[in-house]
Design a protein around this motif. Sequence first.
Motif, PDB file in Angstrom:
ATOM      1  N   ASP A  55       0.828  -1.204   0.000  1.00 34.44           N
ATOM      2  CA  ASP A  55       0.000   0.000   0.000  1.00 34.44           C
ATOM      3  C   ASP A  55       0.865   1.257   0.000  1.00 34.44           C
ATOM      4  O   ASP A  55       0.531   2.260  -0.617  1.00 34.44           O
ATOM      5  CB  ASP A  55      -0.925  -0.014   1.219  1.00 34.44           C
ATOM      6  N   ALA A  56       2.007   1.190   0.676  1.00 37.48           N
ATOM      7  CA  ALA A  56       2.933   2.326   0.715  1.00 37.48           C
ATOM      8  C   ALA A  56       3.844   2.368  -0.516  1.00 37.48           C
ATOM      9  O   ALA A  56       4.754   3.188  -0.592  1.00 37.48           O
ATOM     10  CB  ALA A  56       3.779   2.254   1.982  1.00 37.48           C
ATOM     11  N   SER A  57       3.612   1.475  -1.469  1.00 34.89           N
ATOM     12  CA  SER A  57       4.381   1.384  -2.716  1.00 34.89           C
ATOM     13  C   SER A  57       5.854   1.068  -2.478  1.00 34.89           C
ATOM     14  O   SER A  57       6.716   1.447  -3.269  1.00 34.89           O
ATOM     15  CB  SER A  57       4.241   2.668  -3.531  1.00 34.89           C
ATOM     16  N   LEU A  58       6.150   0.364  -1.396  1.00 31.79           N
ATOM     17  CA  LEU A  58       7.529  -0.052  -1.138  1.00 31.79           C
ATOM     18  C   LEU A  58       7.850  -1.386  -1.799  1.00 31.79           C
ATOM     19  O   LEU A  58       9.017  -1.683  -2.054  1.00 31.79           O
ATOM     20  CB  LEU A  58       7.782  -0.119   0.363  1.00 31.79           C
ATOM     21  N   ILE A  59       6.819  -2.193  -2.038  1.00 30.26           N
ATOM     22  CA  ILE A  59       6.992  -3.441  -2.785  1.00 30.26           C
ATOM     23  C   ILE A  59       5.816  -3.575  -3.752  1.00 30.26           C
ATOM     24  O   ILE A  59       4.784  -2.932  -3.584  1.00 30.26           O
ATOM     25  CB  ILE A  59       7.059  -4.686  -1.865  1.00 30.26           C
ATOM     26  N   ASP A  88      -6.631  -1.647  -4.579  1.00 28.17           N
ATOM     27  CA  ASP A  88      -6.680  -3.047  -4.156  1.00 28.17           C
ATOM     28  C   ASP A  88      -5.776  -3.287  -2.950  1.00 28.17           C
ATOM     29  O   ASP A  88      -6.157  -3.959  -1.994  1.00 28.17           O
ATOM     30  CB  ASP A  88      -6.277  -3.946  -5.323  1.00 28.17           C
ATOM     31  N   MET A  89      -4.574  -2.719  -2.985  1.00 23.95           N
ATOM     32  CA  MET A  89      -3.647  -2.898  -1.864  1.00 23.95           C
ATOM     33  C   MET A  89      -4.155  -2.186  -0.601  1.00 23.95           C
ATOM     34  O   MET A  89      -4.011  -2.690   0.507  1.00 23.95           O
ATOM     35  CB  MET A  89      -2.248  -2.384  -2.227  1.00 23.95           C
ATOM     36  N   THR A  90      -4.763  -1.026  -0.767  1.00 21.78           N
ATOM     37  CA  THR A  90      -5.325  -0.306   0.380  1.00 21.78           C
ATOM     38  C   THR A  90      -6.440  -1.128   1.013  1.00 21.78           C
ATOM     39  O   THR A  90      -6.512  -1.259   2.238  1.00 21.78           O
ATOM     40  CB  THR A  90      -5.861   1.076  -0.053  1.00 21.78           C
ATOM     41  N   GLU A  91      -7.305  -1.699   0.183  1.00 22.98           N
ATOM     42  CA  GLU A  91      -8.406  -2.528   0.684  1.00 22.98           C
ATOM     43  C   GLU A  91      -7.883  -3.775   1.391  1.00 22.98           C
ATOM     44  O   GLU A  91      -8.354  -4.134   2.477  1.00 22.98           O
ATOM     45  CB  GLU A  91      -9.314  -2.925  -0.473  1.00 22.98           C
ATOM     46  N   LYS A  92      -6.901  -4.434   0.778  1.00 22.64           N
ATOM     47  CA  LYS A  92      -6.341  -5.647   1.384  1.00 22.64           C
ATOM     48  C   LYS A  92      -5.599  -5.335   2.678  1.00 22.64           C
ATOM     49  O   LYS A  92      -5.654  -6.119   3.629  1.00 22.64           O
ATOM     50  CB  LYS A  92      -5.423  -6.365   0.393  1.00 22.64           C
ATOM     51  N   ALA A  93      -4.907  -4.201   2.741  1.00 19.94           N
ATOM     52  CA  ALA A  93      -4.203  -3.818   3.968  1.00 19.94           C
ATOM     53  C   ALA A  93      -5.190  -3.553   5.093  1.00 19.94           C
ATOM     54  O   ALA A  93      -4.983  -3.977   6.238  1.00 19.94           O
ATOM     55  CB  ALA A  93      -3.335  -2.584   3.722  1.00 19.94           C
TER      56      ALA A  93
END
Length: 135
Positions: free
Chosen positions: A28-32, A48-53
């Motif tokens: 979510d932080a775009s580190l990976i 999608d990453m924000t929702e999954k986090a």
Amino acid sequence: CPSTTVMTMTLITTGVQMAYVALYSLADASLIKLYPASRTDLEAYKADMTEKAKKARDQFATTTKPLAVFLIGSAVGTALVTTISMYSMLLPLVLTIIPIVDMFVARNQEISNEAKNNVAPQSGDIVVVDKTTAF
């Protein structure tokens, strides 16, 4: 007190969910990046990453609560055993008896209130008939 098997499974589940929280939070932080490099829709990926986090954090919080209560109870139990010996076994007994007595008292008060209000018996209720007044 939950069995050892349940607490072991809760501990394992908490560890797995902690890994998901870390993984999706980093994504979510775009580190990976978790999707293949060919994916070009960055806005959908970010959403999608924000929702999954968020989902992973919620599941982690839900699973951690019983584990925290168990650990706190274990620490209190250990402290009581070391200070007041085996008399500490009375605490779980008292904490178990209090809700049982409370339920019993509440049920008796409910029955008493129904009798005072002359509530007619409903289907399935047990009705006691006084046979001494029969002619």
